[in-house]
Design a protein around this motif. Structure first.
Motif, PDB file in Angstrom:
ATOM      1  N   UNK A 146      -1.183   5.113  -8.351  1.00  0.00           N
ATOM      2  CA  UNK A 146      -1.039   3.780  -7.769  1.00  0.00           C
ATOM      3  C   UNK A 146       0.438   3.402  -7.746  1.00  0.00           C
ATOM      4  N   UNK A 147       0.945   3.173  -6.547  1.00  0.00           N
ATOM      5  CA  UNK A 147       2.351   2.794  -6.396  1.00  0.00           C
ATOM      6  C   UNK A 147       2.441   1.278  -6.293  1.00  0.00           C
ATOM      7  N   UNK A 148       2.812   0.668  -7.422  1.00  0.00           N
ATOM      8  CA  UNK A 148       2.878  -0.795  -7.455  1.00  0.00           C
ATOM      9  C   UNK A 148       4.150  -1.266  -6.763  1.00  0.00           C
ATOM     10  N   UNK A 149       4.044  -2.395  -6.081  1.00  0.00           N
ATOM     11  CA  UNK A 149       5.241  -3.046  -5.559  1.00  0.00           C
ATOM     12  C   UNK A 149       5.742  -4.023  -6.647  1.00  0.00           C
ATOM     13  N   UNK A 150       5.850  -5.311  -6.419  1.00  0.00           N
ATOM     14  CA  UNK A 150       6.457  -6.165  -7.469  1.00  0.00           C
ATOM     15  C   UNK A 150       5.415  -7.086  -8.101  1.00  0.00           C
ATOM     16  N   UNK A 151       4.810  -6.664  -9.208  1.00  0.00           N
ATOM     17  CA  UNK A 151       3.763  -7.490  -9.824  1.00  0.00           C
ATOM     18  C   UNK A 151       4.351  -8.727 -10.517  1.00  0.00           C
ATOM     19  N   UNK A 152       3.811  -9.888 -10.160  1.00  0.00           N
ATOM     20  CA  UNK A 152       4.190 -11.146 -10.826  1.00  0.00           C
ATOM     21  C   UNK A 152       2.908 -11.961 -10.990  1.00  0.00           C
TER      22      UNK A 152
END
Ligand code: NAD
Ligand code: UD1
Length: 338
Positions: free
Chosen positions: A175-181
């Protein structure tokens, strides 16, 4: 039958535990708390009303892992455990390679010993490097990582692809996460960085609460609509839900599959700062500062593959991300320290 969650006490891990438990899954957590507080797991229990086994151990500790696999019937693993600070990885490369690579290798060896062949791995959009034009799609060539942290993610992806070639029964979802907030809407669990945050949203919330005087916006002369960098911010609850879909996918398929988890939207640093102020009613003083080394002007995903293979789409937008990040910060001004 249980799902082993390594690094389950961390930011994304704790939110994923909530999703798994809410969906009725049995989980076992292993964490050494090198970057988290066990209080997060107490709150996962409180939020879900469910209990689970918790092992206080390092994933590099082979005997501890053997014990976990002996005492539980582990059908799949979600592997969050790892060090993740880009700047720190430049200062401490050996620690990063040791922690991230060795933990993965030991985990894979023990999984093999116990016949467990289903893995979901926390990769990162950082593996795309600088050479691709967004929206980033999974078939794009991977770029050369610019720091040891990114290199560990690329190397682990390679290891898992090689493993899936060698063992046709193995399933690895990268899983390639982008910017988790964002944070759980309850405000009970959230991101709890040590020291001064490196990432944008925790910096913004700490300025808003008065722990830091002002935000430095790193560069306003990029070739983007307002000159500040574009990123694909994703609500951590959406991201956590993606893991539930990914684990189900891993149960039914074999081979290595890289999948983006992002919204597909690129928001600028100033979009985020202004949305935060509007949604929360709290101003975020900022100054424009020089560019930060290594930052790319625009990084955002094409989320189509996740929809197609996992049936997963994001539900929350930037407003909810700002609302929930702030709700967590204001209810826990010093994180989990009570
Ligand atoms: P986090 O630091 O909050 O969580 C990681 C957890 O792993 C922590 O609880 C830490 O104590 C634990 N851990 C680390 N090394 C361990 C070891 N050897 N043994 C046992 N436990 C160990 O980070 P996060 O934001 O929740 O990220 C989870 C994963 O997702 C990491 O692999 C990270 O690299 C990856 N990721 C994160 C982001 C992000 O922006 N947060 C983006 C892309 C990828
Ligand atoms: C960073 C890492 C990336 C990692 C991700 C999650 C770099 C170059 N990239 O991504 O590898 O996967 O974190 O941990 O470090 N910003 C400011 N002021 C701040 C902080 C950030 O203006 O005080 C800006 C940055 O320039 C960037 C945006 O906000 O444009 C987002 O930054 P950040 O949250 O650090 O994430 P990334 O840089 O995208």
């Amino acid at each position: 039958m249980a799902i082993l969650v390594t690094g389950g006490s961390g930011f994304i891990g704790s939110h994923t535990c909530v999703q798994l438990l809410d969906a009725g899954r049995e989980i076992v957590v292993v964490d050494n708390y090198c970057n988290s507080d066990p209080e997060a797991l107490a709150r996962v229990r409180e939020l879900t009303g469910k209990d689970f086994k918790q092992y206080d151990a390092d994933v590099r500790d082979r005997e501890a892992l053997r014990r976990i696999f002996t005492e539980n019937h582990i059908e799949a693993v979600i592997h969050f455990a790892g060090l993740k600070a880009v700047g720190e990885s430049v200062q401490m490369p050996i620690e990063y390679f040791d922690n991230n690579l060795i933990s993965t290798l030991v985990l894979l060896e023990v999984m093999k010993e116990f016949g467990c062949k289903r893995l979901v791995f926390s990769s990162s959009a950082t593996v795309y490097g600088a050479g691709n034009q967004p929206p980033l799609t999974e078939e794009m060539p991977l770029g050369a990582p610019t720091n040891p942290y990114g290199r560990t993610k690329s190397m682990i992806e390679d290891i898992l692809r090689d493993l899936c070639v060698a063992d046709a029964e193995f399933s690895a979802v990268l899983l390639r996460y982008f910017n988790p907030i964002g944070a759980h809407p309850s405000g009970r669990i959230g991101e709890n960085p040590n020291g001064i945050p490196n990432n944008l949203m925790p910096y913004v919330t700490q300025v808003a609460i008065g722990r830091l005087p002002k935000l430095s916006v790193f560069g306003d002369d990029y070739n983007t609509p307002d000159g500040t960098c574009l990123r694909d911010y994703i609500h951590v609850v959406d991201l956590a839900r993606g893991h539930l879909c990914a684990v189900d996918y891993a149960m039914e398929h074999t081979g290595a599959e890289a999948i983006n988890l992002g919204t597909g939207e690129g928001y600028s640093v100033l979009d985020l700062v202004h949305t935060f102020a509007r949604v929360t009613g709290v101003d975020v003083p900022y100054v424009i500062a020089p560019r930060r080394d290594g930052d790319l002007p625009a990084v955002y995903s094409c989320p189509d593959k996740a929809k197609e293979l996992l049936g997963w789409e994001t539900e929350f937008g930037l407003e909810e991300m700002c609302r929930d990040s702030w709700n967590w910060q204001k209810n826990n001004p010093t994180g989990y320290n009570k």
